[in-house]
Design a protein around this motif. Sequence first.
Motif, PDB file in Angstrom:
ATOM      1  N   SER A  97      46.380  28.208  -9.745  1.00  0.00           N
ATOM      2  CA  SER A  97      45.320  28.195 -10.763  1.00  0.00           C
ATOM      3  C   SER A  97      44.308  27.071 -10.548  1.00  0.00           C
ATOM      4  O   SER A  97      43.106  27.266 -10.689  1.00  0.00           O
ATOM      5  CB  SER A  97      45.930  28.072 -12.162  1.00  0.00           C
ATOM      6  N   TYR A  98      44.818  25.889 -10.217  1.00  0.00           N
ATOM      7  CA  TYR A  98      43.924  24.736 -10.076  1.00  0.00           C
ATOM      8  C   TYR A  98      44.038  24.114  -8.686  1.00  0.00           C
ATOM      9  O   TYR A  98      43.917  22.910  -8.511  1.00  0.00           O
ATOM     10  CB  TYR A  98      44.233  23.705 -11.165  1.00  0.00           C
ATOM     11  N   MET A  99      44.297  24.964  -7.693  1.00  0.00           N
ATOM     12  CA  MET A  99      44.389  24.512  -6.306  1.00  0.00           C
ATOM     13  C   MET A  99      43.337  25.216  -5.453  1.00  0.00           C
ATOM     14  O   MET A  99      42.970  26.361  -5.734  1.00  0.00           O
ATOM     15  CB  MET A  99      45.780  24.818  -5.730  1.00  0.00           C
ATOM     16  N   THR A 100      42.876  24.526  -4.427  1.00  0.00           N
ATOM     17  CA  THR A 100      41.949  25.156  -3.479  1.00  0.00           C
ATOM     18  C   THR A 100      42.759  25.989  -2.487  1.00  0.00           C
ATOM     19  O   THR A 100      43.985  25.845  -2.380  1.00  0.00           O
ATOM     20  CB  THR A 100      41.144  24.108  -2.704  1.00  0.00           C
ATOM     21  N   ILE A 101      42.054  26.847  -1.752  1.00  0.00           N
ATOM     22  CA  ILE A 101      42.711  27.664  -0.725  1.00  0.00           C
ATOM     23  C   ILE A 101      43.404  26.773   0.295  1.00  0.00           C
ATOM     24  O   ILE A 101      44.549  27.016   0.684  1.00  0.00           O
ATOM     25  CB  ILE A 101      41.672  28.581  -0.035  1.00  0.00           C
ATOM     26  N   ASP A 102      42.724  25.708   0.719  1.00  0.00           N
ATOM     27  CA  ASP A 102      43.303  24.798   1.716  1.00  0.00           C
ATOM     28  C   ASP A 102      44.540  24.086   1.170  1.00  0.00           C
ATOM     29  O   ASP A 102      45.509  23.869   1.909  1.00  0.00           O
ATOM     30  CB  ASP A 102      42.267  23.756   2.171  1.00  0.00           C
ATOM     31  N   GLU A 103      44.514  23.730  -0.102  1.00  0.00           N
ATOM     32  CA  GLU A 103      45.670  23.050  -0.702  1.00  0.00           C
ATOM     33  C   GLU A 103      46.891  23.960  -0.732  1.00  0.00           C
ATOM     34  O   GLU A 103      48.007  23.534  -0.421  1.00  0.00           O
ATOM     35  CB  GLU A 103      45.332  22.563  -2.119  1.00  0.00           C
ATOM     36  N   ILE A 111      52.251  25.656   1.880  1.00  0.00           N
ATOM     37  CA  ILE A 111      53.088  26.625   2.584  1.00  0.00           C
ATOM     38  C   ILE A 111      53.429  26.138   3.999  1.00  0.00           C
ATOM     39  O   ILE A 111      54.582  26.238   4.442  1.00  0.00           O
ATOM     40  CB  ILE A 111      52.402  28.004   2.627  1.00  0.00           C
ATOM     41  N   LEU A 112      52.445  25.575   4.694  1.00  0.00           N
ATOM     42  CA  LEU A 112      52.697  25.050   6.044  1.00  0.00           C
ATOM     43  C   LEU A 112      53.693  23.899   6.006  1.00  0.00           C
ATOM     44  O   LEU A 112      54.580  23.792   6.866  1.00  0.00           O
ATOM     45  CB  LEU A 112      51.377  24.600   6.691  1.00  0.00           C
ATOM     46  N   ASP A 113      53.564  23.057   4.975  1.00  0.00           N
ATOM     47  CA  ASP A 113      54.486  21.933   4.816  1.00  0.00           C
ATOM     48  C   ASP A 113      55.902  22.439   4.544  1.00  0.00           C
ATOM     49  O   ASP A 113      56.888  21.898   5.060  1.00  0.00           O
ATOM     50  CB  ASP A 113      54.006  21.037   3.667  1.00  0.00           C
ATOM     51  N   LEU A 114      56.005  23.493   3.744  1.00  0.00           N
ATOM     52  CA  LEU A 114      57.305  24.084   3.444  1.00  0.00           C
ATOM     53  C   LEU A 114      57.945  24.646   4.716  1.00  0.00           C
ATOM     54  O   LEU A 114      59.156  24.494   4.929  1.00  0.00           O
ATOM     55  CB  LEU A 114      57.141  25.188   2.399  1.00  0.00           C
ATOM     56  N   CYS A 115      57.134  25.268   5.561  1.00  0.00           N
ATOM     57  CA  CYS A 115      57.636  25.798   6.842  1.00  0.00           C
ATOM     58  C   CYS A 115      58.211  24.674   7.697  1.00  0.00           C
ATOM     59  O   CYS A 115      59.276  24.831   8.306  1.00  0.00           O
ATOM     60  CB  CYS A 115      56.521  26.506   7.603  1.00  0.00           C
ATOM     61  N   GLU A 116      57.501  23.561   7.747  1.00  0.00           N
ATOM     62  CA  GLU A 116      57.965  22.420   8.541  1.00  0.00           C
ATOM     63  C   GLU A 116      59.273  21.853   7.996  1.00  0.00           C
ATOM     64  O   GLU A 116      60.189  21.512   8.752  1.00  0.00           O
ATOM     65  CB  GLU A 116      56.892  21.326   8.563  1.00  0.00           C
ATOM     66  N   LYS A 117      59.367  21.750   6.676  1.00  0.00           N
ATOM     67  CA  LYS A 117      60.594  21.220   6.057  1.00  0.00           C
ATOM     68  C   LYS A 117      61.787  22.137   6.323  1.00  0.00           C
ATOM     69  O   LYS A 117      62.899  21.661   6.606  1.00  0.00           O
ATOM     70  CB  LYS A 117      60.381  21.052   4.548  1.00  0.00           C
ATOM     71  N   ARG A 118      61.548  23.457   6.241  1.00  0.00           N
ATOM     72  CA  ARG A 118      62.630  24.406   6.501  1.00  0.00           C
ATOM     73  C   ARG A 118      63.077  24.319   7.969  1.00  0.00           C
ATOM     74  O   ARG A 118      64.250  24.428   8.280  1.00  0.00           O
ATOM     75  CB  ARG A 118      62.168  25.828   6.185  1.00  0.00           C
ATOM     76  N   LYS A 119      62.084  24.144   8.852  1.00  0.00           N
ATOM     77  CA  LYS A 119      62.375  24.042  10.281  1.00  0.00           C
ATOM     78  C   LYS A 119      63.250  22.816  10.571  1.00  0.00           C
ATOM     79  O   LYS A 119      64.248  22.884  11.294  1.00  0.00           O
ATOM     80  CB  LYS A 119      61.071  23.944  11.073  1.00  0.00           C
ATOM     81  N   LYS A 120      62.895  21.669   9.979  1.00  0.00           N
ATOM     82  CA  LYS A 120      63.651  20.445  10.194  1.00  0.00           C
ATOM     83  C   LYS A 120      65.060  20.556   9.622  1.00  0.00           C
ATOM     84  O   LYS A 120      66.031  20.058  10.193  1.00  0.00           O
ATOM     85  CB  LYS A 120      62.916  19.247   9.547  1.00  0.00           C
ATOM     86  N   ARG A 121      65.164  21.237   8.487  1.00  0.00           N
ATOM     87  CA  ARG A 121      66.464  21.428   7.852  1.00  0.00           C
ATOM     88  C   ARG A 121      67.395  22.245   8.737  1.00  0.00           C
ATOM     89  O   ARG A 121      68.593  22.003   8.849  1.00  0.00           O
ATOM     90  CB  ARG A 121      66.291  22.109   6.487  1.00  0.00           C
ATOM     91  N   LYS A 122      66.809  23.269   9.422  1.00  0.00           N
ATOM     92  CA  LYS A 122      67.600  24.117  10.319  1.00  0.00           C
ATOM     93  C   LYS A 122      68.079  23.340  11.542  1.00  0.00           C
ATOM     94  O   LYS A 122      69.124  23.622  12.098  1.00  0.00           O
ATOM     95  CB  LYS A 122      66.770  25.317  10.781  1.00  0.00           C
ATOM     96  N   GLU A 123      67.231  22.380  11.968  1.00  0.00           N
ATOM     97  CA  GLU A 123      67.545  21.607  13.172  1.00  0.00           C
ATOM     98  C   GLU A 123      68.643  20.575  12.930  1.00  0.00           C
ATOM     99  O   GLU A 123      69.256  20.085  13.866  1.00  0.00           O
ATOM    100  CB  GLU A 123      66.281  20.911  13.704  1.00  0.00           C
ATOM    101  N   LEU A 124      68.865  20.192  11.662  1.00  0.00           N
ATOM    102  CA  LEU A 124      69.880  19.167  11.344  1.00  0.00           C
ATOM    103  C   LEU A 124      71.303  19.701  11.542  1.00  0.00           C
ATOM    104  O   LEU A 124      71.573  20.859  11.332  1.00  0.00           O
ATOM    105  CB  LEU A 124      69.692  18.712   9.887  1.00  0.00           C
TER     106      LEU A 124
END
Length: 226
Positions: free
Chosen positions: A202-208, A213-226
Amino acid sequence: MSYQIAIDGPAGAGKSTIARKVAKQKGFIYVDTGAMYRAMAYYLLTKNVNPNDAQAIEETCQNADITICYEAGEQVVLLNGENVNGVIRSEAVGNMASASSPNPRVRERLTLLQKELAKANNVVMDGRDIGTCVLPDADVKIYLTASSKVRAKRRFDELSEKGISCDMQQIESDIIKRDEQDMTREVAPLRPAEDAVLVDSSYMTIDEVTDVILDLCEKRKKRKEL
């Protein structure tokens, strides 16, 4: 092993815009599920199927092979091997899509085709039942939403820019009605997957939103690598 990002949410939440940006950033295929439903509708029209004949729709849809690929950086919708990008945006196709998309056999057929596409490619797929039905094992699931007022304003601005006269209250009323229909339909109703991350744009830009979502992908990736 393919990587799958599922983005669900109500109409006007910005799913397609966000999904395209995420796919571009990740170098994935953006799967426009709406375009696939339109391609199916176009196929039914070419076979002279009556939109009110559920049995004919159920039988005919089984012969449609629909997929998405990229040619020269452009997303191409292929219907039985033919590029149908130029013919699936007409009003007649839209009307047939509205009539045929609720049909359980049409949904089954397209869900199967979407699963096959996601199995063979890294994808970002958006819709209303991606995380719950189409890609229940997606690596990342997002439920993207926004208030009905914000979504109505976005649609109002979009139509106004095109010079189309419209009423914002009517647009919001239509959005609320569409939400109700999507959430209460018998086949694959709109709802967040249990493991989806809720993102209110609602109050976020497209880039935000894209960055979240990109940050979430990175966090999930790191979690899998642990």
